[in-house]
Design a protein around this motif. Sequence first.
Motif, PDB file in Angstrom:
ATOM      1  N   LEU A   1      40.817 -60.370 -55.063  1.00  0.00           N
ATOM      2  CA  LEU A   1      39.388 -60.219 -55.289  1.00  0.00           C
ATOM      3  C   LEU A   1      39.159 -58.944 -56.086  1.00  0.00           C
ATOM      4  O   LEU A   1      39.709 -57.889 -55.750  1.00  0.00           O
TER       5      LEU A   1
ATOM      6  N   LEU B   1      33.381 -56.609 -49.043  1.00  0.00           N
ATOM      7  CA  LEU B   1      34.746 -56.222 -48.700  1.00  0.00           C
ATOM      8  C   LEU B   1      34.925 -56.164 -47.190  1.00  0.00           C
ATOM      9  O   LEU B   1      35.913 -56.677 -46.648  1.00  0.00           O
TER      10      LEU B   1
ATOM     11  N   VAL C   1      42.281 -56.504 -52.640  1.00  0.00           N
ATOM     12  CA  VAL C   1      40.955 -56.283 -53.214  1.00  0.00           C
ATOM     13  C   VAL C   1      40.971 -55.040 -54.093  1.00  0.00           C
ATOM     14  O   VAL C   1      41.452 -53.982 -53.668  1.00  0.00           O
TER      15      VAL C   1
ATOM     16  N   ALA D   1      39.839 -51.562 -49.273  1.00  0.00           N
ATOM     17  CA  ALA D   1      40.237 -51.845 -50.656  1.00  0.00           C
ATOM     18  C   ALA D   1      41.692 -51.436 -50.877  1.00  0.00           C
ATOM     19  O   ALA D   1      42.181 -50.476 -50.293  1.00  0.00           O
TER      20      ALA D   1
END
Length: 226
Positions: free
Chosen positions: A50, A65, A76, A96
């Motif tokens: 992503l 997220l 991510v 992340a």
Amino acid sequence: MRHILLLEDDATLGQGIRFALESGSVRVELCASLAQARAMLPGVPAFDLLVLDVNLPDGSGLDLLREVRRSSSVPVILLTANDMETDIVMGLESGADDYVTKPFSLAVLRARVNAQLRRGAPVQPDTFSQDGFFFDFAAMEFTKNGVPVELSKTEQKLLRLLTGGRGATLSRDTLIDRIWTDGAAYVDENALSVTVKRLRGKLEDDPSKPRYLKTVYGLGYAWVVT
């Protein structure tokens, strides 16, 4: 085929990133809002990465997220104009895997994306059991209430994708890309419908009223986990 979900509200930048990232082995689904991305996230097992913009008209990519991290470890990368240290820390602490600040070089972003893709998608378990079904994908042994079921290689691929998704809806395009990976330039969409029908005939008690391999109209297919 690797699949990337890209959330970017700037149409020009979004198209540029998609053009830079897509190739014969990478497909990018572009969303312009949180609402659009959320609509695609039930299929998150189908995504290998992503790439989320943080500042969006209808909210923050950080919220998305955090939602994703409740159920998925998919890599991510965050995109944002914020280069404050606190913003970077917040993004990383929210789950992340990488953080790219704007403006950025598309070549650098592509390198960061490739680095995450090399980590590989989460490994699907080799076995699956539910309501009398037992599927061993490594040994290619499939049983229903202890009775062996013979499945073609294509049916095995479809079954593994759907059971690995744990109830998520996978689009027809995603299934076609992931099942027919022999590089064929064109695959008749009817081939997927035929495979679904045959698999239902082998696994469902009443194929005309499937309990497990469900059609999600307008979206794709899902294996219902009871």
